[in-house]
Each structure stands twice: as structure tokens, then as C-alpha cells.
Design a protein around this motif. Structure first.
Motif, PDB file in Angstrom:
ATOM      1  N   ALA A  50       0.848  -1.236  -0.027  1.00 13.04           N
ATOM      2  CA  ALA A  50       0.081   0.070  -0.171  1.00 13.04           C
ATOM      3  C   ALA A  50       0.871   1.316  -0.059  1.00 13.04           C
ATOM      4  O   ALA A  50       0.227   2.258  -0.448  1.00 13.04           O
ATOM      5  CB  ALA A  50      -0.721  -0.037   1.210  1.00 13.04           C
ATOM      6  N   SER A  90       1.796   6.740 -10.132  1.00 15.04           N
ATOM      7  CA  SER A  90       0.820   6.129  -9.284  1.00 15.04           C
ATOM      8  C   SER A  90       0.257   6.781  -7.849  1.00 15.04           C
ATOM      9  O   SER A  90       0.936   7.606  -7.389  1.00 15.04           O
ATOM     10  CB  SER A  90       1.478   4.635  -8.791  1.00 15.04           C
ATOM     11  OG  SER A  90       2.531   5.003  -7.657  1.00 15.04           O
ATOM     12  N   ASN A  91      -1.058   6.536  -7.437  1.00 19.53           N
ATOM     13  CA  ASN A  91      -1.444   7.180  -6.247  1.00 19.53           C
ATOM     14  C   ASN A  91      -2.112   6.093  -5.371  1.00 19.53           C
ATOM     15  O   ASN A  91      -2.561   6.265  -4.155  1.00 19.53           O
ATOM     16  CB  ASN A  91      -2.463   8.108  -6.499  1.00 19.53           C
ATOM     17  CG  ASN A  91      -3.631   7.776  -7.545  1.00 19.53           C
ATOM     18  OD1 ASN A  91      -3.642   6.535  -7.614  1.00 19.53           O
ATOM     19  ND2 ASN A  91      -4.040   8.844  -8.337  1.00 19.53           N
ATOM     20  N   ASN A  92      -2.234   4.789  -5.919  1.00 15.87           N
ATOM     21  CA  ASN A  92      -2.858   3.837  -4.922  1.00 15.87           C
ATOM     22  C   ASN A  92      -2.170   2.426  -5.510  1.00 15.87           C
ATOM     23  O   ASN A  92      -2.331   2.008  -6.582  1.00 15.87           O
ATOM     24  CB  ASN A  92      -4.200   3.778  -4.890  1.00 15.87           C
ATOM     25  CG  ASN A  92      -4.911   2.751  -4.099  1.00 15.87           C
ATOM     26  OD1 ASN A  92      -4.554   2.902  -2.646  1.00 15.87           O
ATOM     27  ND2 ASN A  92      -5.896   2.086  -4.649  1.00 15.87           N
ATOM     28  N   THR A  97      -2.897  -1.670  -4.589  1.00  9.19           N
ATOM     29  CA  THR A  97      -3.738  -2.413  -3.767  1.00  9.19           C
ATOM     30  C   THR A  97      -3.185  -4.113  -4.030  1.00  9.19           C
ATOM     31  O   THR A  97      -3.156  -4.444  -5.180  1.00  9.19           O
ATOM     32  CB  THR A  97      -5.277  -2.541  -4.149  1.00  9.19           C
ATOM     33  OG1 THR A  97      -5.451  -1.299  -3.959  1.00  9.19           O
ATOM     34  CG2 THR A  97      -6.162  -3.387  -3.042  1.00  9.19           C
TER      35      THR A  97
END
Length: 187
Positions: free
Chosen positions: A65, A107-109, A111
Motif C-alpha cells: 500500500a 501511481s497514487n494507490n 492494492t
């Protein structure tokens, strides 16, 4: 009997602790990495590549994360299979490389999906427009390196790529399948 007890204790300890160590990747091997794409043009499948790009990665398998990834693609390095196509794609109706020479992803996330699969979401800027895109990535750890194989679909209409006769999605598909492989040594 004590040997058997020691073996059982070792196995239980390993199971309780999880994986023996997390892998960290922070440096990209550009010569082993690649970006390619496919699309349909007038019913035929077309394959191409970008030969010049710079990728960054900060990935710890114990904490996906917190991962970050970025890429800058030199759009003039496109190889769409022939010199005429490569020249055409530089023009204002396509990439307009005189004004917008690069595409950028940040990128910002990230998972974790399980089994070394990840969803990476972020901002793609292309031809002066920024859109949210997501890529499905598989991490393949091999002998001290991590191979990050990913795919996503770029919709050229979202970025005003292709105008005039080329705006027709029956001539050139709206969906461009992007594939990338980022290779990084384990740190």
C-alpha cells in the motif's frame, strides 16, 4: 523423539511468522524493461513499442500500500512497425510530440490482490490531458530480481489521440492494449 519435536516446532514457528523476508525493489533495470502496445487498424492487429522511457519504483512486498511507481515515456521513440506510421504518430492529430513530447504516469494507490497480483492506480498525462488509469500487475520474483508484468487499456478518445479520418474507431480501435515489463533487482 526430540528431533521430531524440534522439526514440528520449527515448522510451527515458520508458519506463525509468515514469509521469511519481504522483498524490496527500488531501482529499475531499463535495458531489461519494456513497453509495448497492440491495437486494431482496419481489422488487422498492429504491434508496437516505445524504446525510450524512464521508470521509477519503490516497492516493498511487506507493505504494498506504500508503494510508488512512475514512468516517463519519450513519445518520439515509438515504433509502430514502419517509418510512415512512426512519422504520422508525431503529428498534431496524434501525439503532437512537438508540443507534448512525453507521456507521464504516477501511481497514487497500490492494492494487493493476493498471489503476487496487484492493482496499481494513478494519473496518466498524455497530450496535455490527465486521466485516472489502473493497471493489473503480476510480480514474478526470480533469483534476486522482481519482474513486474502489467497491462491496461488506454482509450485514445480520452486523450484526443487521432483526428480526421483516424477519429473513426472502426479504422483505428479506441482501445489500445498497453503491456509493460519492469525489471528491478531486489534490494
Amino acid at each position: 523423539m526430540s528431533h521430531r519435536l524440534a522439526t514440528v516446532t520449527l515448522v510451527l514457528t515458520m508458519l506463525a511468522c509468515g514469509s521469511p523476508s519481504a522483498a524490496q525493489y527500488r531501482q529499475v533495470n531499463p535495458s531489461a524493461s519494456q513497453i509495448s502496445f497492440t491495437y486494431n487498424q482496419m481489422g488487422a492487429r498492429v504491434y508496437g513499442t516505445f524504446s525510450q522511457f524512464e521508470a521509477t519504483i519503490d516497492f516493498d512486498s511487506a507493505n504494498p500500500a506504500a508503494a510508488r511507481a512512475g514512468i516517463i515515456i519519450e513519445l518520439t521513440s515509438i515504433d509502430a512497425g514502419n517509418p510512415d506510421a512512426n512519422s504520422e504518430l508525431q503529428k498534431p492529430g496524434w501525439f503532437d510530440t512537438a508540443v507534448y513530447p512525453q507521456a507521464r504516469f504516477e501511481s497514487n494507490n497500490v492494492t494487493a490482490l493476493g498471489d503476487n497480483l496487484y492493482q496499481v492506480d494513478g494519473q496518466l498525462t498524455l497530450k496535455g490531458l490527465t486521466r485516472e488509469v489502473g493497471a493489473r500487475i503480476a510480480l514474478k520474483p526470480e533469483s534476486g530480481i522482481g519482474i513486474f508484468d502489467g497491462t491496461f487499456i488506454l482509450k485514445r478518445g480520452d486523450f484526443n489521440i487521432g483526428d480526421g479520418e483516424w477519429a473513426d474507431y472502426g479504422v483505428v480501435s479506441n482501445e489500445i492494449n498497453i503491456r509493460f515489463r519492469v525489471v528491478a533487482p531486489e534490494q
